[in-house]
Design an enzyme around this catalytic site. Sequence first.
Site, PDB file in Angstrom:
ATOM      1  CB  ALA A 184     -12.767   2.938   7.106  1.00 12.29           C
ATOM      2  CB  THR A 211      -4.738   4.738   1.437  1.00 11.44           C
ATOM      3  OG1 THR A 211      -5.779   5.064   2.608  1.00 11.44           O
ATOM      4  CG2 THR A 211      -3.665   5.947   1.828  1.00 11.44           C
ATOM      5  CE  LYS A 212      -9.745   3.488   4.414  1.00 14.54           C
ATOM      6  NZ  LYS A 212      -8.734   4.733   4.807  1.00 14.54           N
ATOM      7  CB  THR A 213     -10.445  -0.846  -2.427  1.00 20.48           C
ATOM      8  OG1 THR A 213     -10.000  -1.432  -1.356  1.00 20.48           O
ATOM      9  CG2 THR A 213     -10.522  -1.618  -3.796  1.00 20.48           C
TER      10      THR A 213
END
Length: 420
Positions: A184, A211-213
């Site tokens: 994740a 919120t991830k890349t």
Amino acid sequence: MRYGLRDDHVAKTRNQSIMPVTAHPRLDGPVPFARPDITETEIQAMADAVRSGWLTTGPNAASLENEFKRFLGNPNLEAVALNSATAGLHLALEGLGIGPGDEVIVPTWTFTATAEVVEYVGATPVFVDSDPETLNLDLEAANRAVTRRTRAIIPVHFAGMPISRSALSDFACVHGLVVVEDAAHAFPVMNEGRYVGDGLSEAVVFSFYATKTMTTGEGGMLVTPDVELARRARMMRLHGINRDAFARAVSHEPAWHYNVEAAGYKYNLPDPLAALGRVQLSRAIEMRAARERIAATYSELLAGLPLILPTAAREDNGHSWHLYVVRLSELADISRDEFIEQLTDCGISTSVHFIPLHLQPYWRSAYQLRSEDFPVASAAYPTVVSLPIFSAMSRDQVDRVARTIHSVLTPPVTSLRRST
């Protein structure tokens, strides 16, 4: 470039006046903990998807799967787009036949989803402690946790620092375990010369949370070299139906006909979100590079403070920098909670990753977990703080975070006057 560094020698020198340092100045504006890096291109792609009429899983989802496989560079992979990484972990365990009577090793240092999917399939999660340097799962602790019932292990690449995949493979081989990687936090990132997700494990699951890349808002991807596992996951992601709406629409067979082959779930990824993900995937390298620059700047600006900074990536081991996690050292004269509160008062948003699962009421009670059985995680938890990091973060925002941390960790020095 440093901010308000404490000079203990000067501060303790007698007969010298020192101007007081202003404590915790409020910044020009709040700095969020995270913010999606969305451009007009993503917005246009989503609008086009909506106008196309495909609001459920459709051509964009299929294209995202194919483009994701190509990104990882392994033509033998299968990719299954889903509405969350949690869904991917669940479907991986289900498709691999993990079930009642089986044990699955999971780290205590993770989000609850890593463990709860084990219960989804009726198996038992077995919690293990953390590596003291990276806070990743400790393979030595995992080795001690293996029993005759252990069937699988779910390592988590915490904050975007991958576990050694060769060590993980060796561990699984020795014990005859299947590996489902909780990646994740780990996209895109190289480990030992290969992308995490390129087929060394039975399954690797990525998150596309906000919120991830890269993000689809909500979403995830299950990647596997196992064709049968991928077929099962595609079927189970939509009620156990053998053909979803898009497959029926492009088929020469009657579009109304389908077979329910199992009692499945509702885990499919809507097409407008997949359209967002396709643009994000095309920008994934540049967005990861931006995070790397922010992390490097933090490490430079925060050096010398009573903080334990994140471990830098080794030559053969990348880092996605999904999180930038610091730990207050024993030299800090402030608690973690006070540190967070003061940063919040100054407009800096932070978070804590994670509250270890052995401290969470449900897991602690259900499995009689004791803090003393997880000494590394138990000691680290009261010290960890995740600082703001996102690819659209400006250098001014990074500087303001660092400046504020210096003001919080460097107490004001009052004037020292010569005694008369």
